[in-house]
Design a protein around this motif. Structure first.
Motif, PDB file in Angstrom:
ATOM      1  N   THR A 201       0.853  -1.184   0.000  1.00  0.00           N
ATOM      2  CA  THR A 201       0.000   0.000   0.000  1.00  0.00           C
ATOM      3  C   THR A 201       0.891   1.237   0.000  1.00  0.00           C
ATOM      4  OG1 THR A 201      -0.155  -0.103   2.427  1.00  0.00           O
ATOM      5  CG2 THR A 201      -1.957  -1.082   1.165  1.00  0.00           C
ATOM      6  N   LEU A 202       0.408   2.265  -0.653  1.00  0.00           N
ATOM      7  CA  LEU A 202       1.102   3.547  -0.709  1.00  0.00           C
ATOM      8  C   LEU A 202       0.093   4.631  -0.380  1.00  0.00           C
ATOM      9  CD1 LEU A 202       3.719   5.142  -1.575  1.00  0.00           C
ATOM     10  CD2 LEU A 202       2.658   5.332  -3.839  1.00  0.00           C
ATOM     11  N   VAL A 203       0.440   5.500   0.562  1.00  0.00           N
ATOM     12  CA  VAL A 203      -0.436   6.609   0.964  1.00  0.00           C
ATOM     13  C   VAL A 203       0.302   7.913   0.697  1.00  0.00           C
ATOM     14  CG1 VAL A 203      -1.734   7.677   2.844  1.00  0.00           C
ATOM     15  CG2 VAL A 203      -1.521   5.172   2.739  1.00  0.00           C
ATOM     16  N   VAL A 204      -0.279   8.768  -0.116  1.00  0.00           N
ATOM     17  CA  VAL A 204       0.337  10.038  -0.503  1.00  0.00           C
ATOM     18  C   VAL A 204      -0.499  11.182   0.062  1.00  0.00           C
ATOM     19  CG1 VAL A 204       1.130  11.468  -2.419  1.00  0.00           C
ATOM     20  CG2 VAL A 204       1.189   8.966  -2.620  1.00  0.00           C
ATOM     21  N   LYS A 205       0.139  12.175   0.631  1.00  0.00           N
ATOM     22  CA  LYS A 205      -0.576  13.296   1.245  1.00  0.00           C
ATOM     23  C   LYS A 205      -0.908  14.372   0.216  1.00  0.00           C
ATOM     24  CE  LYS A 205      -0.489  16.361   5.254  1.00  0.00           C
ATOM     25  NZ  LYS A 205      -1.142  17.482   4.541  1.00  0.00           N
ATOM     26  N   ALA A 206      -2.204  14.571  -0.002  1.00  0.00           N
ATOM     27  CA  ALA A 206      -2.674  15.693  -0.800  1.00  0.00           C
ATOM     28  C   ALA A 206      -2.968  16.849   0.151  1.00  0.00           C
ATOM     29  CB  ALA A 206      -3.910  15.289  -1.594  1.00  0.00           C
ATOM     30  N   GLU A 207      -3.590  17.903  -0.360  1.00  0.00           N
ATOM     31  CA  GLU A 207      -3.822  19.078   0.464  1.00  0.00           C
ATOM     32  C   GLU A 207      -4.732  18.782   1.663  1.00  0.00           C
ATOM     33  OE1 GLU A 207      -2.367  21.752   0.479  1.00  0.00           O
ATOM     34  OE2 GLU A 207      -3.592  23.307   1.376  1.00  0.00           O
ATOM     35  N   GLU A 208      -5.878  18.137   1.408  1.00  0.00           N
ATOM     36  CA  GLU A 208      -6.814  17.839   2.476  1.00  0.00           C
ATOM     37  C   GLU A 208      -7.193  16.364   2.529  1.00  0.00           C
ATOM     38  OE1 GLU A 208     -10.141  20.415   2.017  1.00  0.00           O
ATOM     39  OE2 GLU A 208      -9.019  22.227   2.544  1.00  0.00           O
ATOM     40  N   HIS A 209      -6.603  15.554   1.672  1.00  0.00           N
ATOM     41  CA  HIS A 209      -6.931  14.147   1.592  1.00  0.00           C
ATOM     42  C   HIS A 209      -5.654  13.327   1.460  1.00  0.00           C
ATOM     43  CE1 HIS A 209     -10.493  16.310  -0.008  1.00  0.00           C
ATOM     44  NE2 HIS A 209     -11.184  15.360   0.585  1.00  0.00           N
ATOM     45  N   TYR A 210      -5.824  12.023   1.506  1.00  0.00           N
ATOM     46  CA  TYR A 210      -4.766  11.098   1.122  1.00  0.00           C
ATOM     47  C   TYR A 210      -5.173  10.441  -0.194  1.00  0.00           C
ATOM     48  CZ  TYR A 210      -3.228  11.170   6.058  1.00  0.00           C
ATOM     49  OH  TYR A 210      -2.791  11.538   7.301  1.00  0.00           O
ATOM     50  N   VAL A 211      -4.189  10.085  -0.987  1.00  0.00           N
ATOM     51  CA  VAL A 211      -4.418   9.215  -2.130  1.00  0.00           C
ATOM     52  C   VAL A 211      -3.791   7.871  -1.789  1.00  0.00           C
ATOM     53  CG1 VAL A 211      -3.961   8.810  -4.574  1.00  0.00           C
ATOM     54  CG2 VAL A 211      -4.501  11.115  -3.770  1.00  0.00           C
ATOM     55  N   VAL A 212      -4.584   6.803  -1.888  1.00  0.00           N
ATOM     56  CA  VAL A 212      -4.158   5.471  -1.484  1.00  0.00           C
ATOM     57  C   VAL A 212      -4.063   4.563  -2.704  1.00  0.00           C
ATOM     58  CG1 VAL A 212      -4.758   3.419  -0.137  1.00  0.00           C
ATOM     59  CG2 VAL A 212      -5.173   5.692   0.808  1.00  0.00           C
ATOM     60  N   LEU A 213      -2.959   3.854  -2.823  1.00  0.00           N
ATOM     61  CA  LEU A 213      -2.752   2.854  -3.867  1.00  0.00           C
ATOM     62  C   LEU A 213      -2.576   1.503  -3.191  1.00  0.00           C
ATOM     63  CD1 LEU A 213      -1.944   2.014  -6.852  1.00  0.00           C
ATOM     64  CD2 LEU A 213       0.408   2.491  -6.150  1.00  0.00           C
ATOM     65  N   VAL A 214      -3.278   0.490  -3.693  1.00  0.00           N
ATOM     66  CA  VAL A 214      -3.106  -0.885  -3.223  1.00  0.00           C
ATOM     67  C   VAL A 214      -2.739  -1.743  -4.425  1.00  0.00           C
ATOM     68  CG1 VAL A 214      -4.131  -2.850  -2.034  1.00  0.00           C
ATOM     69  CG2 VAL A 214      -4.869  -0.525  -1.445  1.00  0.00           C
ATOM     70  N   ALA A 215      -1.633  -2.472  -4.326  1.00  0.00           N
ATOM     71  CA  ALA A 215      -1.184  -3.344  -5.410  1.00  0.00           C
ATOM     72  C   ALA A 215      -0.884  -4.729  -4.860  1.00  0.00           C
ATOM     73  CB  ALA A 215       0.068  -2.774  -6.079  1.00  0.00           C
ATOM     74  N   SER A 216      -1.329  -5.762  -5.591  1.00  0.00           N
ATOM     75  CA  SER A 216      -1.117  -7.136  -5.154  1.00  0.00           C
ATOM     76  C   SER A 216      -0.896  -8.023  -6.368  1.00  0.00           C
ATOM     77  CB  SER A 216      -2.339  -7.628  -4.365  1.00  0.00           C
ATOM     78  OG  SER A 216      -2.169  -8.961  -3.949  1.00  0.00           O
ATOM     79  N   ALA A 217      -0.071  -9.056  -6.217  1.00  0.00           N
ATOM     80  CA  ALA A 217       0.147 -10.003  -7.307  1.00  0.00           C
ATOM     81  C   ALA A 217       0.654 -11.328  -6.743  1.00  0.00           C
ATOM     82  CB  ALA A 217       1.145  -9.457  -8.326  1.00  0.00           C
ATOM     83  N   ASP A 218       0.261 -12.421  -7.387  1.00  0.00           N
ATOM     84  CA  ASP A 218       0.706 -13.751  -6.975  1.00  0.00           C
ATOM     85  C   ASP A 218       2.227 -13.835  -7.071  1.00  0.00           C
ATOM     86  OD1 ASP A 218      -2.009 -14.149  -6.978  1.00  0.00           O
ATOM     87  OD2 ASP A 218      -2.025 -15.559  -8.657  1.00  0.00           O
ATOM     88  N   SER A 219       2.839 -14.443  -6.043  1.00  0.00           N
ATOM     89  CA  SER A 219       4.294 -14.588  -6.050  1.00  0.00           C
ATOM     90  C   SER A 219       4.753 -16.036  -5.910  1.00  0.00           C
ATOM     91  CB  SER A 219       4.927 -13.734  -4.950  1.00  0.00           C
ATOM     92  OG  SER A 219       4.362 -14.030  -3.688  1.00  0.00           O
ATOM     93  N   GLU A 220       3.846 -16.938  -5.509  1.00  0.00           N
ATOM     94  CA  GLU A 220       4.171 -18.367  -5.478  1.00  0.00           C
ATOM     95  C   GLU A 220       2.924 -19.163  -5.831  1.00  0.00           C
ATOM     96  OE1 GLU A 220       5.938 -19.854  -1.925  1.00  0.00           O
ATOM     97  OE2 GLU A 220       7.636 -18.466  -1.976  1.00  0.00           O
ATOM     98  N   ARG A 221       3.106 -20.190  -6.658  1.00  0.00           N
ATOM     99  CA  ARG A 221       2.017 -21.082  -7.045  1.00  0.00           C
ATOM    100  C   ARG A 221       2.631 -22.445  -7.369  1.00  0.00           C
ATOM    101  NH1 ARG A 221       0.308 -18.346 -10.793  1.00  0.00           N
ATOM    102  NH2 ARG A 221      -1.517 -17.357  -9.886  1.00  0.00           N
ATOM    103  N   PRO A 222       2.052 -23.557  -6.883  1.00  0.00           N
ATOM    104  CA  PRO A 222       2.633 -24.868  -7.172  1.00  0.00           C
ATOM    105  C   PRO A 222       2.762 -25.149  -8.659  1.00  0.00           C
ATOM    106  CG  PRO A 222       1.032 -25.035  -5.402  1.00  0.00           C
ATOM    107  CD  PRO A 222       0.922 -23.643  -5.955  1.00  0.00           C
TER     108      PRO A 222
END
Length: 245
Positions: A201-222
């Motif tokens: 997750t990444l949270v960036v400070k705007a003037e009166e809000h935050y901008v939030v980014l969520v990124a996910s991806a598979d990293s192990e699979r049989p």
């Protein structure tokens, strides 16, 4: 036995938001005031800036025009239309846009995706570190739930790390999520399900809000297919995050 996986995004048609995010002053001493649009009323005819070009060669751009926030994703991922939206269970009054799904595949008679990226602007009601932790916690359950049932998971995260995005204060939280023991069972479907994912997750400070980014991806699979390069892909997505003004 509950078999969990990252299901296709629940896409909701969102009404247009005709305000822009005002990022205010950068944290860089030499940055000065940013020439960004201030918030406008819902009756304005404000138009979002166009999506930027990718900064990672061979990748493409995911863009949340409501938050004026962009990030690069692999060419094989699916950038969804701007009007589509996503909500995370347990996160009230937040609608995510700038949606990107990882490559889709069939597993146990379901269509799953091997990754997901979403972003939104949120009220700055807590510290950026707490916001990063909260969105990480909610997303790791929501992304991998099956029919609303949370999977058996364990996770490891680093401490939230202070950083900047285009000179704006930000906090970044990265970690891995290990999914339930049923994935290693004799069930024939288990081989195509991920056993571990990389999430940030990444949270960036705007003037009166935050901008939030969520990124996910598979990293192990049989199973060998589809590939699961999340450990490499997710950090690059977050590294590429930037404001668009």
């Amino acid at each position: 036995m509950v078999v969990t996986g990252l299901t296709l995004a629940v896409l909701l048609l969102a009404s247009a938001i005709t305000i822009s995010i005002y990022y205010g002053t950068t944290s860089s001493p030499s940055g000065g005031n940013v020439a960004a649009d201030e918030e406008r009323s819902s009756t304005s005819t404000w138009t979002a800036p166009p999506a930027p070009e990718p900064v990672i060669e061979g990748w493409q751009v995911g863009y949340n025009e409501r938050s004026q926030f962009a990030y690069d994703v692999p060419q094989s991922w699916n950038v969804l239309p701007a009007e589509q939206s996503y909500t995370i269970s347990g996160v009230r009054n937040v609608t995510f846009h700038g949606l990107v799904d990882g490559p889709s595949y069939r597993c146990d008679n379901r269509t799953l995706v091997a990754g997901r990226v979403v972003s939104a602007w949120v009220d700055a009601e807590t510290t950026m570190s707490n916001a990063a932790k909260s969105f990480y916690e909610k997303a790791r359950t929501d992304f991998y739930a099956t029919n609303g049932v949370a999977p058996e998971i364990s996770f490891e995260t680093a401490e939230p790390r202070e950083t900047t995005v285009d000179g704006f204060d930000a906090v970044r939280l990265s970690g891995t999520v290990t999914l339930g023991d049923e994935r290693n069972s004799s069930n024939e479907a288990a081989g195509c399900l991920p056993t571990k994912v990389t999430m940030a997750t990444l949270v960036v400070k705007a003037e009166e809000h935050y901008v939030v980014l969520v990124a996910s991806a598979d990293s192990e699979r049989p199973a060998a297919s589809p590939s699961a390069p999340g450990e490499d892909v997710v950090p690059r997505i977050v590294d590429s995050a930037r404001t668009v003004r």
